[in-house]
Design a protein around this motif. Structure first.
Motif, short mmCIF file in Angstrom:
data_model
loop_
_atom_site.label_atom_id
_atom_site.label_comp_id
_atom_site.label_asym_id
_atom_site.label_seq_id
_atom_site.Cartn_x
_atom_site.Cartn_y
_atom_site.Cartn_z
N HIS A 64 32.05 28.88 32.36
CA HIS A 64 31.25 28.97 33.39
C HIS A 64 32.31 28.48 34.67
CE1 HIS A 64 27.55 26.76 35.77
NE2 HIS A 64 28.36 27.54 36.56
N LEU A 65 32.30 29.31 35.73
CA LEU A 65 33.23 28.82 36.78
C LEU A 65 32.47 29.10 38.29
CD1 LEU A 65 36.10 31.65 35.85
CD2 LEU A 65 36.14 29.15 35.37
N THR A 66 32.71 28.41 38.83
CA THR A 66 32.41 28.04 40.23
C THR A 66 33.13 28.18 41.35
OG1 THR A 66 30.30 26.66 39.50
CG2 THR A 66 30.90 26.63 41.65
N CYS A 67 33.17 29.11 42.31
CA CYS A 67 34.29 29.34 43.20
C CYS A 67 34.27 28.13 44.40
CB CYS A 67 33.91 30.42 44.02
SG CYS A 67 35.19 30.66 45.78
N PRO A 68 35.14 27.39 44.51
CA PRO A 68 35.22 26.15 45.54
C PRO A 68 34.96 26.59 46.88
CG PRO A 68 37.40 26.32 44.64
CD PRO A 68 36.34 27.45 44.01
N SER A 69 35.28 27.73 47.17
CA SER A 69 34.97 28.41 48.58
C SER A 69 33.66 28.41 49.06
CB SER A 69 36.00 29.11 48.92
OG SER A 69 37.34 28.86 48.74
N CYS A 70 33.12 29.46 48.18
CA CYS A 70 31.89 29.93 48.67
C CYS A 70 30.65 29.39 47.62
CB CYS A 70 31.74 31.41 48.44
SG CYS A 70 31.98 32.12 46.82
N GLY A 71 30.99 28.94 46.51
CA GLY A 71 29.94 28.34 45.81
C GLY A 71 29.49 29.57 44.48
N ARG A 72 29.78 30.59 44.67
CA ARG A 72 29.50 31.51 43.54
C ARG A 72 29.81 31.14 42.28
NH1 ARG A 72 30.58 35.70 40.59
NH2 ARG A 72 29.41 37.70 40.56
N GLU A 73 28.74 31.24 41.39
CA GLU A 73 28.74 30.94 39.91
C GLU A 73 29.18 32.33 39.20
OE1 GLU A 73 26.59 27.56 38.52
OE2 GLU A 73 25.66 27.95 40.38
N SER A 74 29.77 31.94 37.92
CA SER A 74 30.00 33.08 37.17
C SER A 74 30.05 32.53 35.77
CB SER A 74 31.45 33.88 37.30
OG SER A 74 31.63 34.73 36.16
N ILE A 75 29.08 33.22 34.84
CA ILE A 75 28.97 32.70 33.51
C ILE A 75 29.13 34.17 32.82
CG2 ILE A 75 27.28 31.93 31.98
CD1 ILE A 75 25.86 30.45 34.00
#
Length: 107
Positions: A64-75
């Motif tokens: 589970h990753l979250t982009c610190p710039s845009c907040g988009r999440e990837s699971i």
């Protein structure tokens, strides 16, 4: 470790029951229930990889990753055949460390 991985990969390829490997899109599990995403990821994996090595030595872990710039999440659920576990601290001052302690620290 690298030799063992090389050997397991070779055995898997030689024993792979899949002769014609279809193209498979990677699954993005964001917005899906974890159980459903994991089952679908494993089903897609088996379309290309189906051997006794897969049956006994492969598994999946959830990423589970979250982009610190845009907040988009990837699971995603990623297939693994080896894991590197950190060495746990010895609780009793002995030189032996339990495998269960190392796996617990990994999780």
């Amino acid at each position: 470790q690298e030799f063992c991985q090389f050997l397991m990969d070779g055995l898997h390829e030689d024993c792979n029951r899949v002769k014609h490997k279809p193209y498979v899109e990677e699954l993005e599990g964001f917005g899906m229930e974890d159980e459903r995403a994991a089952i679908e990821t494993w089903r897609k994996h088996l379309l290309r990889h189906d051997s006794v090595i897969v049956d006994h030595f492969q598994g999946m872990h959830r990423s589970h990753l979250t982009c610190p710039s845009c907040g988009r999440e990837s699971i995603k659920f990623d297939v693994y055949s080896t894991i590197s576990v950190p060495l746990a601290e010895d609780k009793n001052g002995l030189s032996a460390v339990k495998l269960e302690d190392c796996i617990e620290k990994f999780m």
